[in-house]
Enzyme design. Structure first.
Site, short mmCIF file in Angstrom:
data_model
loop_
_atom_site.label_atom_id
_atom_site.label_comp_id
_atom_site.label_asym_id
_atom_site.label_seq_id
_atom_site.Cartn_x
_atom_site.Cartn_y
_atom_site.Cartn_z
CG HIS A 67 40.68 39.30 35.81
ND1 HIS A 67 41.81 38.73 35.27
CD2 HIS A 67 39.82 39.51 34.77
CE1 HIS A 67 41.64 38.60 33.95
NE2 HIS A 67 40.45 39.08 33.63
CD GLU A 70 42.83 37.87 38.69
OE1 GLU A 70 43.59 38.83 38.43
OE2 GLU A 70 42.38 37.08 37.81
NE ARG A 125 38.34 35.88 33.53
CZ ARG A 125 39.67 35.75 33.48
NH1 ARG A 125 40.35 35.46 34.56
NH2 ARG A 125 40.32 35.95 32.34
CG HIS A 195 45.99 39.82 36.09
ND1 HIS A 195 44.75 39.54 35.58
CD2 HIS A 195 46.46 40.86 35.35
CE1 HIS A 195 44.46 40.35 34.59
NE2 HIS A 195 45.50 41.18 34.42
CD GLU A 269 48.17 36.00 36.15
OE1 GLU A 269 47.55 35.90 37.23
OE2 GLU A 269 47.59 36.20 35.06
#
Ligand code: 0X9
Ligand code: ZN
Length: 314
Positions: A67, A70, A125, A195, A269
């Site tokens: 993405h 990020e 994104r 991410h 994440e």
């Protein structure tokens, strides 16, 4: 590479140069390889890090920057490479790991999107594939894998943030990952995809509420990692299946890797919890990377030890 600043975000041109420099400086441990090319025909590279060996080696995969916005993810992949290489000589544990395992590291997978997030739209994104005569752009590459493709939590509208593409693996960036991972699948011990944000360690599945085959072991390992992360600076991570603790979505690389038969497959994440979100300030790069490193090393240690034991039995 005493001159490279790992505590700032880098443009793609600098990351390309960094990959070449790191390969030169650590030529005994690092080689750069071509993974494939992006929609806009840029080369995607991965770094293979390990001790050369005559015996077949196992693999741990890690991709960053699927993405575009990020930015902490590519920064972390670079940090990880630096830490492993700088500590190799003094750290017996890292030496032992690199004797048996090669890390395959993709610092930036969605290169077109990453560049676009620098030049034009910081919060971009998706990829930069063009649809309907340029009236909409971008596939969400983490909806494009062949894992219950475009069923739940994905859209078939190209203007959506979660557009799944025109078919499973329709995008060249997806295909590049699939081709390599499939060709080495019997040797890959673990698939990691990085991410932000949310401070989570997610395991399969996202496309169903069903748990994966080795759910219990994966949870146990992730909880040890989360504890190691928290110990560093107090950052609290949550652990669980994606569809249980985040939201349901189909077509993710993590679910696809699990269905391919890989025993360990996690989405990280990274920071934060929403204060800055995707625009994590640069002064948080170092603590974020240090705590993530501490957590991830517990996973790598576990997998390396397990691999040793399995080999001893055969
Ligand atoms: O939605 C995503 O692709 C990921 N979240 S993000 O904010 N980084 O975009 C979550 C991916 C992991 N979750 C599942 N695959 N369910
Ligand atoms: Zn993401």
């Amino acid at each position: 590479l005493a001159t490279y600043n790992y505590a700032v975000y880098h443009q793609m041109g600098e990351i390309y140069k960094w990959m070449t420099l790191i390969e030169k400086e650590y030529s005994h441990l690092v080689t750069q390889h071509y993974l494939g090319e992006t929609y806009e025909l840029r080369p995607i590279f991965y770094l293979k890090i390990g001790q050369p060996s005559d015996r077949p080696k196992k693999i741990i995969w890690m991709d960053c920057g699927i993405h575009a916005r990020e930015w902490i993810a590519p920064a972390y992949c670079q940090w990880f490479v630096k830490e492993i290489l700088q500590n190799y000589n003094s750290d017996q544990n890292i030496k032992k790991i690199l004797q048996n395992i090669d890390f395959y590291i993709v610092p930036v997978l969605n290169i077109d999107g990453y560049i676009y997030s620098w030049t034009t739209d910081r919060l971009w994104r998706k990829s930069r594939a063009s649809y309907n005569n340029g009236t909409c752009y971008g596939t969400d590459l983490n909806r494009n894998f062949n894992a219950m493709w475009c069923s739940i939590g994905a859209s078939n509208n190209c203007s959506s943030l979660t557009f799944c593409g025109t078919g499973p693996e329709s995008e060249p960036e997806t295909k590049a990952v699939v081709n390599l991972v499939e060709s080495q699948k019997s040797d890959i011990l673990c698939f990691l995809t990085i991410h932000s944000y949310g401070q989570l360690i997610l395991q399969p599945y996202g496309y169903t509420k069903n748990q994966s085959r080795n759910h219990e072991e994966m949870i146990k390992v992730a909880e040890i990692a989360a504890a190691a992360i928290q110990k560093k600076y107090g950052t609290v991570y949550r652990v669980g299946s994606a569809s249980h603790i985040l939201y349901s979505n189909s077509g993710s690389s993590r679910d696809w890797a699990a269905d391919l038969g890989l025993n360990f497959s996690y989405t990280f994440e990274l920071r934060d919890n929403g204060t800055y979100g995707f625009q994590l300030p640069e002064d948080q790069i170092q603590p974020t990377c240090e705590e993530t490193m501490a957590g991830m090393m517990t996973i790598i240690d576990y997998i390396n030890e397990k691999n040793f034991k399995n080999n001893a039995m055969t």
